[in-house]
Design a protein around this motif. Structure first.
Motif, PDB file in Angstrom:
ATOM      1  N   VAL A  62       0.844  -1.234  -0.092  1.00 15.46           N
ATOM      2  CA  VAL A  62      -0.234   0.008   0.115  1.00 15.46           C
ATOM      3  C   VAL A  62       0.904   1.269  -0.042  1.00 15.46           C
ATOM      4  O   VAL A  62       1.999   1.123   0.490  1.00 15.46           O
ATOM      5  N   ALA A  63       0.198   2.286  -0.346  1.00 15.38           N
ATOM      6  CA  ALA A  63       0.973   3.601  -0.569  1.00 15.38           C
ATOM      7  C   ALA A  63       1.243   4.300   0.724  1.00 15.38           C
ATOM      8  O   ALA A  63       2.099   4.785   1.220  1.00 15.38           O
ATOM      9  N   VAL A  64       0.178   4.077   1.377  1.00 15.37           N
ATOM     10  CA  VAL A  64       0.146   4.931   2.912  1.00 15.37           C
ATOM     11  C   VAL A  64      -0.647   4.338   3.982  1.00 15.37           C
ATOM     12  O   VAL A  64      -1.554   3.606   3.700  1.00 15.37           O
ATOM     13  N   PHE A  65      -0.072   4.405   5.081  1.00 15.20           N
ATOM     14  CA  PHE A  65      -0.657   3.952   6.337  1.00 15.20           C
ATOM     15  C   PHE A  65      -1.012   5.155   7.035  1.00 15.20           C
ATOM     16  O   PHE A  65      -0.603   6.420   7.079  1.00 15.20           O
ATOM     17  N   LYS A  66      -2.353   5.224   7.595  1.00 12.17           N
ATOM     18  CA  LYS A  66      -2.857   6.302   8.361  1.00 12.17           C
ATOM     19  C   LYS A  66      -3.380   5.797   9.967  1.00 12.17           C
ATOM     20  O   LYS A  66      -4.489   5.496  10.167  1.00 12.17           O
ATOM     21  N   PRO A  67      -2.338   5.792  10.771  1.00 10.38           N
ATOM     22  CA  PRO A  67      -2.584   5.435  12.117  1.00 10.38           C
ATOM     23  C   PRO A  67      -3.354   6.433  12.869  1.00 10.38           C
ATOM     24  O   PRO A  67      -3.057   7.707  12.865  1.00 10.38           O
ATOM     25  N   GLN A  68      -4.349   6.066  13.616  1.00 14.32           N
ATOM     26  CA  GLN A  68      -5.337   7.117  14.389  1.00 14.32           C
ATOM     27  C   GLN A  68      -4.702   7.291  15.554  1.00 14.32           C
ATOM     28  O   GLN A  68      -4.833   6.327  16.450  1.00 14.32           O
ATOM     29  N   ALA A  69      -4.040   8.418  16.183  1.00 12.52           N
ATOM     30  CA  ALA A  69      -3.214   8.581  17.140  1.00 12.52           C
ATOM     31  C   ALA A  69      -4.145   8.114  18.483  1.00 12.52           C
ATOM     32  O   ALA A  69      -3.773   7.662  19.471  1.00 12.52           O
ATOM     33  N   ALA A  70      -5.401   8.576  18.440  1.00 11.37           N
ATOM     34  CA  ALA A  70      -6.079   8.277  19.730  1.00 11.37           C
ATOM     35  C   ALA A  70      -6.261   6.958  20.198  1.00 11.37           C
ATOM     36  O   ALA A  70      -6.317   6.718  21.611  1.00 11.37           O
ATOM     37  N   PHE A  71      -6.247   5.872  19.231  1.00  7.97           N
ATOM     38  CA  PHE A  71      -6.612   4.375  19.831  1.00  7.97           C
ATOM     39  C   PHE A  71      -5.151   4.116  20.506  1.00  7.97           C
ATOM     40  O   PHE A  71      -5.142   3.122  21.260  1.00  7.97           O
TER      41      PHE A  71
END
Length: 284
Positions: A62-71
Motif C-alpha cells: 500500500v502507498a500510505v498508512f494512516k494510524p489514528q493516534a487516539a487509539f
C-alpha cells in the motif's frame, strides 16, 4: 562545509508512491471492538500485535498508512511507544505515514504539536499530519512552516465525511464563500507552482456526493475517508471529485482491518479495494 541533502517534498513522494503502488491509504485504527474481533485483548499487548500484523501484511503493497493516534494514546505512554514503533516500521518498509491526530491550536502550542509529528528528530515523525484549521487557517502557520522545512505534508480538514461537519464547513462567510471553500483556497495558494503535486492536502469525504460547486483543484492531495464501512465505493470517486480525482487518496480502514488477523486475508482485502480504485480511476 557541505550543505544538507534537500529533502524531497511530501507531495512528490506521495505522487511517486501512488503511481507505483496505487493510491490506497489503509487506516490503522485499533479500537476496542476490532481488537476483540481479532481475538486480542484490549490492552497494550493486543495493540502491539494488531499494529505489527497490519504493517507486516501490507507495508510492501500500500502507498500510505494512516494510524489514528487516539487509539494508541488511550493506553498512555506504553501505547505511545507502540505508535512510535508502528510509524518507524512502516516508514522503514517504504510506506508513507499520515498521522491522523487532527491537531489544531495557536502559537507555541501549535508549534509543539508540529514538532511532535513533523520534526525529523521526533520519535513520532510522520510523512504528514492531519490538522484542524477551525481556530483560523493562520493558526496552522507553525505546522505549515515546519512541514516545508522538513519535507513533510499536512492534510487540512476541509469537507469531512461526518454529517456534523456541515454546520461549520458549509457556513457562508460575509464574502459569500463557504468556510470549506476558503480552506481549499488557502491550500491551493500553499501548493502554487509545486510539481508534480503540492504537499498541502485537504480531507474531503468520499460520502459527500456531488462537490462540483467546490474547487477541488488545489494542486495537492485529497485524503478521502468514507469508502467501505461508511458507505462510499471506489466507483463513486469520479462523480464526487471530478477532474481532481487523480489526486485523491482513498482511505479504507474497517473494510480492510475487519479481515484480520489473517495476513493473507488482509492483503486480499487491500488488493481488492486497490483493484476497484484502479477500475474507477484509470490513472490510479
Amino acid at each position: 562545509m557541505t550543505s544538507a541533502t534537500p529533502v524531497t517534498p511530501f507531495g512528490a513522494r506521495l505522487r511517486a508512491a501512488m503511481d507505483s503502488r496505487g493510491p490506497l491509504c489503509v487506516g490503522i485504527d485499533p479500537h476496542a471492538a476490532l481488537l476483540t474481533s481479532w481475538g486480542l485483548n484490549d490492552d497494550v499487548t493486543g495493540l502491539e500485535t494488531f499494529s505489527r500484523t497490519v504493517v507486516e501484511a501490507l507495508a510492501d503493497s500500500v502507498a500510505v498508512f494512516k494510524p489514528q493516534a487516539a487509539f494508541f494514546e488511550r493506553f498512555g505512554s506504553r501505547g505511545i511507544a507502540v505508535l512510535e514503533r508502528t510509524v518507524a516500521d512502516a516508514r522503514a518498509a517504504g510506506t508513507l505515514v499520515v498521522m491522523d491526530a487532527k491537531r489544531g491550536d495557536i502559537g507555541s502550542t501549535m508549534a509543539a504539536y508540529a514538532e511532535t509529528f513533523l520534526s525529523p528528530g521526533s520519535p513520532l515523525f510522520s510523512d504528514a499530519l492531519t490538522v484542524s484549521p477551525y481556530l483560523g487557517y493562520g493558526s496552522l502557520a507553525p505546522a505549515v512552516d515546519l512541514a516545508r522545512r522538513s519535507g513533510a505534508g499536512l492534510f487540512v480538514l476541509a469537507l469531512t465525511s461526518n454529517p456534523e461537519g456541515a454546520e461549520v464547513q458549509r457556513a457562508v462567510r460575509s464574502d459569500g464563500r463557504s468556510i470549506g471553500a476558503t480552506m481549499l483556497a488557502h491550500l491551493a495558494a500553499e501548493n502554487e507552482g509545486a510539481e508534480p503535486m503540492g504537499s498541502f492536502g485537504a480531507v474531503v469525504g468520499a460520502t459527500l456526493g456531488d462537490l462540483s460547486s467546490f474547487d477541488l483543484d488545489i494542486n495537492g492531495p485529497l485524503l478521502a475517508p468514507g469508502i467501505g464501512a461508511q458507505g462510499a465505493t471506489a466507483a463513486d470517486l469520479p462523480a464526487v471529485f471530478g477532474a481532481a480525482v487523480a489526486n485523491v487518496v482513498p482511505n479504507v480502514s474497517r473494510g480492510v482491518l475487519g479481515h484480520g488477523p489473517d495476513a493473507a486475508a488482509l492483503r486480499a482485502a487491500a488488493s481488492g479495494f486497490a483493484a476497484e480504485i484502479r477500475a474507477a480511476v484509470p490513472s490510479a
